[in-house]
Design a protein around this motif. Structure first.
Motif: not given
Length: 145
Positions: A6-11, A15-19
């Motif tokens: 599991k990755l941190p939520v902030w990752f 990532t979604i903001v960058l996309v």
């Protein structure tokens, strides 16, 4: 922490903001290629002439900058190391694109540094951040080949 860890939520948020940012860039690119200066709404004659005089390769570089960034964001979303390469390609295209606009045209002389420079610097900053963030994710083992 590769695989199913599991990755941190902030990752995922970053990532979604960058996309989303990159997707907006792609929309702006397509609109500019289709509409020229009118992509920005009501513009003056100088702006119409400026966009009409841009060389054909400029649009291709703009497409590489934006779609390369979007592919980088999607690769990051899929947790692929390829994201860093794609973000680098995008950043180089951004530098070429704005480098041409600032050195080979009279854009700055006509509109002024204060009006012209801030947004391209922000765009380049997001590109640098994208590379840094991808490298951070790779160092933490969050990306796969």
């Amino acid at each position: 922490m590769t695989g199913s860890a599991k990755l941190p939520v902030w990752f995922w948020i970053v990532t979604i903001v960058l996309v989303l940012w990159e997707a907006m860039g792609c929309v702006a690119c397509v609109m500019q290629i289709r509409l020229g200066a009118e992509a920005m709404g009501s513009v003056d004659e100088w702006s119409r002439n400026y966009y009409a005089a841009l060389p054909v390769w400029y649009n291709w570089v703009y497409a590489v900058a934006t779609f390369g960034g979007l592919l980088g964001g999607l690769a990051l979303l899929l947790r692929k190391r390829l994201a860093a390469t794609l973000f680098w390609i995008s950043l180089v295209a951004v530098v070429v694109m704005f480098g041409y606009a600032f050195t080979a045209t009279d854009l700055i002389a006509h509109k002024g540094v204060g009006e012209v420079l801030p947004f391209p610097l922000f765009i380049a900053g997001v590109g640098v951040f994208s590379i840094w963030f991808t490298n951070l994710a790779a160092k933490r083992g969050w990306l796969t080949a």
